[in-house]
Write a protein that holds these residues in place. Structure first.
Motif, PDB file in Angstrom:
ATOM      1  N   LEU A  17     -49.296  23.344 -34.822  1.00  0.00           N
ATOM      2  CA  LEU A  17     -47.817  23.342 -35.369  1.00  0.00           C
ATOM      3  C   LEU A  17     -47.786  24.238 -36.603  1.00  0.00           C
ATOM      4  O   LEU A  17     -48.561  23.885 -37.662  1.00  0.00           O
ATOM      5  CB  LEU A  17     -47.557  21.876 -36.026  1.00  0.00           C
ATOM      6  N   ASN A  18     -47.519  25.640 -36.190  1.00  0.00           N
ATOM      7  CA  ASN A  18     -47.722  26.809 -37.475  1.00  0.00           C
ATOM      8  C   ASN A  18     -46.265  27.510 -37.305  1.00  0.00           C
ATOM      9  O   ASN A  18     -45.461  27.377 -36.457  1.00  0.00           O
ATOM     10  CB  ASN A  18     -48.742  27.480 -37.064  1.00  0.00           C
ATOM     11  N   PHE A  19     -46.029  28.544 -38.091  1.00  0.00           N
ATOM     12  CA  PHE A  19     -44.740  29.205 -38.231  1.00  0.00           C
ATOM     13  C   PHE A  19     -44.473  29.867 -36.970  1.00  0.00           C
ATOM     14  O   PHE A  19     -43.475  29.772 -36.598  1.00  0.00           O
ATOM     15  CB  PHE A  19     -44.963  30.337 -39.132  1.00  0.00           C
ATOM     16  N   THR A  20     -45.429  30.329 -36.129  1.00  0.00           N
ATOM     17  CA  THR A  20     -45.269  31.105 -34.854  1.00  0.00           C
ATOM     18  C   THR A  20     -44.989  30.000 -33.863  1.00  0.00           C
ATOM     19  O   THR A  20     -43.783  30.465 -33.184  1.00  0.00           O
ATOM     20  CB  THR A  20     -46.660  31.841 -34.640  1.00  0.00           C
ATOM     21  N   ALA A  26     -38.092  27.763 -31.382  1.00  0.00           N
ATOM     22  CA  ALA A  26     -36.386  28.183 -31.843  1.00  0.00           C
ATOM     23  C   ALA A  26     -35.821  29.128 -30.782  1.00  0.00           C
ATOM     24  O   ALA A  26     -34.662  28.972 -30.497  1.00  0.00           O
ATOM     25  CB  ALA A  26     -36.668  28.549 -33.234  1.00  0.00           C
ATOM     26  N   VAL A  27     -36.604  30.205 -30.657  1.00  0.00           N
ATOM     27  CA  VAL A  27     -36.253  31.367 -29.586  1.00  0.00           C
ATOM     28  C   VAL A  27     -35.897  30.623 -28.136  1.00  0.00           C
ATOM     29  O   VAL A  27     -35.088  31.023 -27.597  1.00  0.00           O
ATOM     30  CB  VAL A  27     -37.138  32.321 -29.567  1.00  0.00           C
ATOM     31  N   GLY A  33     -30.167  27.349 -24.466  1.00  0.00           N
ATOM     32  CA  GLY A  33     -28.673  27.042 -25.003  1.00  0.00           C
ATOM     33  C   GLY A  33     -28.030  27.918 -24.472  1.00  0.00           C
ATOM     34  O   GLY A  33     -26.554  27.568 -24.092  1.00  0.00           O
ATOM     35  N   LEU A  34     -28.083  29.058 -24.608  1.00  0.00           N
ATOM     36  CA  LEU A  34     -27.269  30.235 -24.097  1.00  0.00           C
ATOM     37  C   LEU A  34     -27.155  30.265 -22.707  1.00  0.00           C
ATOM     38  O   LEU A  34     -26.344  30.274 -22.207  1.00  0.00           O
ATOM     39  CB  LEU A  34     -27.884  31.512 -24.425  1.00  0.00           C
ATOM     40  N   GLU A  35     -28.117  29.903 -21.953  1.00  0.00           N
ATOM     41  CA  GLU A  35     -28.298  29.888 -20.408  1.00  0.00           C
ATOM     42  C   GLU A  35     -27.366  28.609 -19.904  1.00  0.00           C
ATOM     43  O   GLU A  35     -26.435  28.910 -19.040  1.00  0.00           O
ATOM     44  CB  GLU A  35     -29.583  29.783 -19.621  1.00  0.00           C
ATOM     45  N   PHE A  36     -27.463  27.638 -20.619  1.00  0.00           N
ATOM     46  CA  PHE A  36     -26.573  26.433 -20.347  1.00  0.00           C
ATOM     47  C   PHE A  36     -25.242  26.842 -20.580  1.00  0.00           C
ATOM     48  O   PHE A  36     -24.339  26.517 -19.686  1.00  0.00           O
ATOM     49  CB  PHE A  36     -27.189  25.437 -21.321  1.00  0.00           C
ATOM     50  N   PHE A  37     -24.820  27.492 -21.612  1.00  0.00           N
ATOM     51  CA  PHE A  37     -23.491  27.878 -21.881  1.00  0.00           C
ATOM     52  C   PHE A  37     -23.082  28.744 -20.665  1.00  0.00           C
ATOM     53  O   PHE A  37     -21.847  28.754 -20.232  1.00  0.00           O
ATOM     54  CB  PHE A  37     -23.089  28.553 -23.227  1.00  0.00           C
ATOM     55  N   MET A  38     -23.671  29.706 -20.346  1.00  0.00           N
ATOM     56  CA  MET A  38     -23.382  30.881 -19.298  1.00  0.00           C
ATOM     57  C   MET A  38     -23.435  30.466 -18.025  1.00  0.00           C
ATOM     58  O   MET A  38     -22.799  31.136 -17.179  1.00  0.00           O
ATOM     59  CB  MET A  38     -24.147  32.146 -19.748  1.00  0.00           C
ATOM     60  N   ASN A  39     -24.102  29.603 -17.790  1.00  0.00           N
ATOM     61  CA  ASN A  39     -24.063  29.182 -16.100  1.00  0.00           C
ATOM     62  C   ASN A  39     -23.052  28.179 -15.986  1.00  0.00           C
ATOM     63  O   ASN A  39     -22.367  27.614 -17.011  1.00  0.00           O
ATOM     64  CB  ASN A  39     -25.585  28.755 -15.574  1.00  0.00           C
ATOM     65  N   GLY A  40     -22.861  27.968 -14.571  1.00  0.00           N
ATOM     66  CA  GLY A  40     -21.858  27.082 -13.926  1.00  0.00           C
ATOM     67  C   GLY A  40     -22.401  25.663 -13.891  1.00  0.00           C
ATOM     68  O   GLY A  40     -21.389  24.944 -13.253  1.00  0.00           O
TER      69      GLY A  40
END
Length: 129
Positions: A17-20, A26-27, A33-40
């Motif tokens: 558990l570190n910054f990296t 997070a990425v 999240g982006l894929e969930f929103f953009m797919n059908g």
């Protein structure tokens, strides 16, 4: 996983558990999240049983692995810790919460962005065979 094996074998649990690690997760959350929103695709309620079954089988695997002489891949699956049952309840609760959160987001996506849902259910294939 592979990273925990390497960190634990060197006796350096600070590599887990570190910054990296936080940035990579997070990425990853942003990308998923982006894929969930953009797919059908939508999330169905009956998928919850699959998620709970997977978590249960993984916990049984971790327990069996430790009893057979292996190690715990996560601190919350360590059977020598008396708080492990409480960790299991907490993790199950969090998984359930996030599943129902995404289920609700799926309903909202279907309601407010129906054109995205219709893209995921094409009547005809995109390529001809």
């Amino acid at each position: 996983g592979v990273v925990s094996d390497a960190a634990l074998s060197n006796g350096d649990d600070k590599k887990l558990l570190n910054f990296t690690s936080y940035c990579e997760h997070a990425v990853n959350v942003f990308g998923v999240g982006l894929e969930f929103f953009m797919n059908g695709m939508t999330i169905e309620l009956h998928g919850f049983t699959v998620i709970v079954a997977w978590a249960t089988l993984y916990t049984l695997f971790c327990t069996t692995f430790q009893v057979a002489g292996g190690f715990s891949p996560y601190f919350f699956t360590d059977i020598s810790d008396p708080f492990t049952p409480l960790w299991s309840i907490l993790v199950t609760t969090l998984v359930s919460f996030f599943y129902f959160l995404v289920y609700r987001l799926s309903i909202l996506k279907e309601k407010y962005f129906p054109f995205i849902i219709s893209l995921g259910s094409l009547e005809e294939p995109l390529t001809k065979e």
